[in-house]
Design a protein around this motif. Structure first.
Motif, PDB file in Angstrom:
ATOM      1  N   ARG A 159     -11.409   4.092  -2.460  1.00  0.00           N
ATOM      2  CA  ARG A 159     -11.445   5.492  -2.010  1.00  0.00           C
ATOM      3  C   ARG A 159     -11.119   6.446  -3.163  1.00  0.00           C
ATOM      4  O   ARG A 159     -11.785   7.481  -3.348  1.00  0.00           O
TER       5      ARG A 159
ATOM      6  N   ALA B 173       0.393   7.470  -6.110  1.00  0.00           N
ATOM      7  CA  ALA B 173      -0.976   7.872  -6.440  1.00  0.00           C
ATOM      8  C   ALA B 173      -1.007   9.273  -7.016  1.00  0.00           C
ATOM      9  O   ALA B 173      -0.312  10.153  -6.527  1.00  0.00           O
TER      10      ALA B 173
ATOM     11  N   PRO C 287     -10.092   2.176   6.804  1.00  0.00           N
ATOM     12  CA  PRO C 287     -10.734   1.923   5.506  1.00  0.00           C
ATOM     13  C   PRO C 287     -12.257   2.158   5.605  1.00  0.00           C
ATOM     14  O   PRO C 287     -12.857   1.932   6.650  1.00  0.00           O
TER      15      PRO C 287
ATOM     16  N   ARG D  69      -4.971  11.582  -0.262  1.00  0.00           N
ATOM     17  CA  ARG D  69      -4.085  10.431  -0.142  1.00  0.00           C
ATOM     18  C   ARG D  69      -4.481   9.610   1.083  1.00  0.00           C
ATOM     19  O   ARG D  69      -4.928  10.137   2.098  1.00  0.00           O
ATOM     20  N   ILE D  70      -4.285   8.340   1.002  1.00  0.00           N
ATOM     21  CA  ILE D  70      -4.699   7.403   2.059  1.00  0.00           C
ATOM     22  C   ILE D  70      -3.449   6.850   2.719  1.00  0.00           C
ATOM     23  O   ILE D  70      -2.524   6.390   2.042  1.00  0.00           O
ATOM     24  N   SER D  71      -3.385   6.945   3.983  1.00  0.00           N
ATOM     25  CA  SER D  71      -2.255   6.360   4.755  1.00  0.00           C
ATOM     26  C   SER D  71      -2.750   5.121   5.485  1.00  0.00           C
ATOM     27  O   SER D  71      -3.942   4.833   5.527  1.00  0.00           O
ATOM     28  N   ARG D  72      -1.779   4.394   6.032  1.00  0.00           N
ATOM     29  CA  ARG D  72      -2.143   3.181   6.769  1.00  0.00           C
ATOM     30  C   ARG D  72      -2.963   3.510   8.010  1.00  0.00           C
ATOM     31  O   ARG D  72      -3.757   2.695   8.461  1.00  0.00           O
TER      32      ARG D  72
ATOM     33  N   GLN E  25      -8.835  -0.890  -0.520  1.00  0.00           N
ATOM     34  CA  GLN E  25      -9.439   0.267   0.134  1.00  0.00           C
ATOM     35  C   GLN E  25      -9.010   1.567  -0.551  1.00  0.00           C
ATOM     36  O   GLN E  25      -9.816   2.474  -0.776  1.00  0.00           O
ATOM     37  N   GLU E  26      -7.723   1.641  -0.856  1.00  0.00           N
ATOM     38  CA  GLU E  26      -7.248   2.879  -1.483  1.00  0.00           C
ATOM     39  C   GLU E  26      -7.838   3.060  -2.892  1.00  0.00           C
ATOM     40  O   GLU E  26      -8.181   4.178  -3.303  1.00  0.00           O
TER      41      GLU E  26
ATOM     42  N   ALA F 106       0.828  -1.213   0.000  1.00  0.00           N
ATOM     43  CA  ALA F 106       0.000   0.000   0.000  1.00  0.00           C
ATOM     44  C   ALA F 106       0.845   1.238   0.000  1.00  0.00           C
ATOM     45  O   ALA F 106       0.464   2.262  -0.555  1.00  0.00           O
TER      46      ALA F 106
ATOM     47  N   ALA G 287       0.389   4.289  -2.507  1.00  0.00           N
ATOM     48  CA  ALA G 287       0.098   5.639  -2.014  1.00  0.00           C
ATOM     49  C   ALA G 287       1.121   6.626  -2.500  1.00  0.00           C
ATOM     50  O   ALA G 287       0.811   7.770  -2.794  1.00  0.00           O
TER      51      ALA G 287
END
Length: 585
Positions: free
Chosen positions: A119, A58, A72, A65-68, A115-116, A51, A55
């Motif tokens: 999203r 992306a 989710p 932006r999606i972080s850990r 999930q990312e 991931a 990310a």
């Protein structure tokens, strides 16, 4: 519990490795968007990458932006991304998208790349939806603005077209007026080219040919019509000599140019000078035109029109032959007319005006062609008139005065222009009059006598001055007279005969001395006559025809001998006639 493909069993791991991952099903090509999706492309991620790598690569803005550490979140079931995700997951699990339920696996168990991706697709869909909404709103505003501007432009276009049409009409009217003006100027120029040089007994004259030819049938018209130019001798200066009194010839030219001005000038002359001018007029064949009130009547017939015979209103006429002095039937009019009036248009036409047909007062007229002995419709009056009077004036005009319109007696008059054959409003009389009589006098005057104003029978008269076209009171008669007749006996006398004085029908007459403008008793007629008509037969005889004697309508006539100043019986009419009209022709 049912195991999902994400559980770490040997069989599950084998199955998971042997089929594409859910994100691969959602995004078939690296960096390509799902079919039908709009928005930015998905990030390019190598197979098996974590991931963090996804990310880091992306293309989404930092804000999305999606972080850990971001928990989710699945998209709503109604979103297109949720439907696509559900379709991919269910297909990987061997299930169908219809009726799918949210997996019972905790969100923490969903792979981070998935999930990312979900999203990112959700955010891209929202961004594109917002952009689409904004574009639609802008398009709606632009459409409304364009429609408003188009409406304004259409209004301006219509206004411009209307203004242009008005400008064209104005231009056409001005062009017609200019052309008419130029035509008049050309006519004047043409007339000036036809100047005739005359030497009349010494005095020199320079009139236009059209002036000398103004009266058809006169000697001057025959001389200068252009047909006999080769017979006219000229002196060395090109002048035509006429051996007559040059001083009096000026009056002749004045009449040919403007008749009304001459009549005013003649009124100021003494009797000797007036007779001298009349003698010159007779020489040039202009006596009838210049002196109609004193000219010997050269008529061959007298026509009697309409009237009432006691049973009905008449549309018939009778013609008196002045040679054998007998009446015979004449042409029939198109309308029945009682209390009508008649006057001559010219030597070949008579006009019968107004009257009552038994139902309504008439505003129609009829023209009698003497050559064909037939009637045809004439111009309409401006007002219905019964009991009116009519008289021809100089200058190609006719006056129609007074009468009744069915509601009241009239003081109005109308002038018929023989050129256009249309009636125009004339001067007002001083008194409303119906059943009056009218006679043209010398000196540019017209006399209206007697009648009824709707309240009483009148003994008053009034004079129309033709130069000013204004009525003024005239001399009083000795007796009130309604339905009387009048005629000019000679240059100095006028006779008024018969009528009704408000009590009985009259057999008396009055004579107006035109020099003193005073009435005196005249000779008695052989019969009482109300609603009679009178006309001069020749220079020595006057005819009074028809009427009512208080008991019956009359078919008799009386003739006045001017030498003896006495009445005698005349020829009988073919039909009794009251309120008829009579005219010499």
């Amino acid at each position: 519990a049912t195991q999902l493909p994400f559980q770490s069993t040997s069989a599950g791991r084998a199955r998971a490795q042997s089929r594409p991952s859910p994100i691969a099903r959602l995004v078939p090509a690296v960096g390509a968007a799902p079919a039908g999706a709009t928005g930015p492309p998905l990030p390019a991620v190598a197979p098996g990458a974590g991931a963090g790598a996804m990310a880091a690569s992306a293309p989404f803005p930092p804000s999305v932006r999606i972080s850990r550490s971001t928990p989710p979140r699945l998209p709503p079931r109604s979103s297109p991304c949720a439907a696509a995700t559900a379709a991919g997951i269910c297909a990987g699990a061997g299930a169908t998208p219809e009726g799918w339920a949210e997996p019972s696996v905790p969100e923490a168990g969903v792979p981070v790349p998935l999930q990312e991706a979900i999203r990112a697709v959700d955010l891209a869909s929202k961004a594109h939806q917002e952009a689409l909404n904004q574009a639609e709103a802008c398009l709606a505003v632009a459409t409304a603005s364009f429609a408003a501007e188009w409406k304004v432009l259409e209004g301006e276009h219509r206004s411009c077209r209307a203004a242009l049409a008005r400008e064209r009409e104005t231009l056409a009217r001005e062009r017609a007026e200019l052309e008419k003006e130029r035509s008049n100027v050309r006519c004047i120029a043409d007339l000036q080219k036809e100047v005739v040089l005359l030497d009349v007994g010494g005095p020199l004259f320079k009139p236009c040919r059209s002036t000398l030819s103004a009266v058809p049938g006169s000697m001057l018209q025959v001389m200068f019509s252009g047909r006999n130019d080769d017979l006219l001798e000229r002196d060395e200066d090109g002048r035509i000599f006429i051996d007559r009194d040059g001083t009096l010839f000026g009056y002749i030219l004045e009449f040919l140019r403007e008749g009304s001005a001459l009549r005013l000038a003649l009124a100021s002359l003494g009797e000797a000078e007036r007779r001298a001018v009349q003698r010159e007029a007779r020489y040039f064949g202009l006596e009838e035109a210049m002196f109609p009130e004193t000219t010997v009547l050269r008529a061959q017939h007298v026509i009697v029109c309409g009237g009432n015979d006691g049973n009905s209103r008449l549309d018939t006429t009778e013609v008196l032959d002045l040679v054998n002095m007998r009446f015979s039937p004449g042409p029939s009019m198109s309308s029945r007319r009682v209390r009508c009036a008649t006057a001559a248009i010219d030597s070949s036409r008579l006009l019968v005006v107004g009257g009552w047909d038994g139902n309504i007062q008439l505003d129609t007229t009829e023209i009698l062609d003497l050559s064909s002995q037939s009637f045809s419709p004439g111009p309409r009056l401006g007002i219905r008139r019964s009991g009116c009077v009519a008289a021809a004036l100089e200058g190609s005009r006719m006056l129609v005065a007074g009468g009744s319109d069915g509601n009241r007696r009239l003081d109005s008059t109308e002038i018929l222009d023989f050129t256009t054959m249309t009636f125009l409003p004339g001067p007002l009389m001083t008194t409303p009059r119906s059943g009056a009589s009218v006679t043209l006098l010398a000196g540019g005057r017209l006399l209206v006598v007697g009648g009824s104003d709707g309240t009483s029978t009148l003994d008053t008269t009034e004079i129309l001055h033709l130069t000013s076209m204004v009525f003024s009171p005239g001399p009083l008669m000795l007796t009130r007279r309604y339905g009387c007749a009048s005629a000019l006996l000679d240059a100095g006398r006028l006779l008024v005969a018969g009528g009704w004085d408000g009590t009985c029908q009259l057999d008396t007459t009055e004579i107006l001395d035109l020099s003193t403008m005073a009435f005196s008793l005249g000779p008695r007629m052989g019969t009482r006559r109300w609603g009679c008509a009178g006309v001069m037969l020749d220079s020595g005889r006057l005819l009074v025809a028809g009427g009512h004697d208080g008991c019956r309508r009359l078919d008799t006539t009386d003739i006045l001998d001017l030498t003896a100043m006495a009445f005698s019986p005349g020829p009988s009419l073919g039909t009794p006639r009251e309120d008829c009209a009579v005219q010499a022709c």
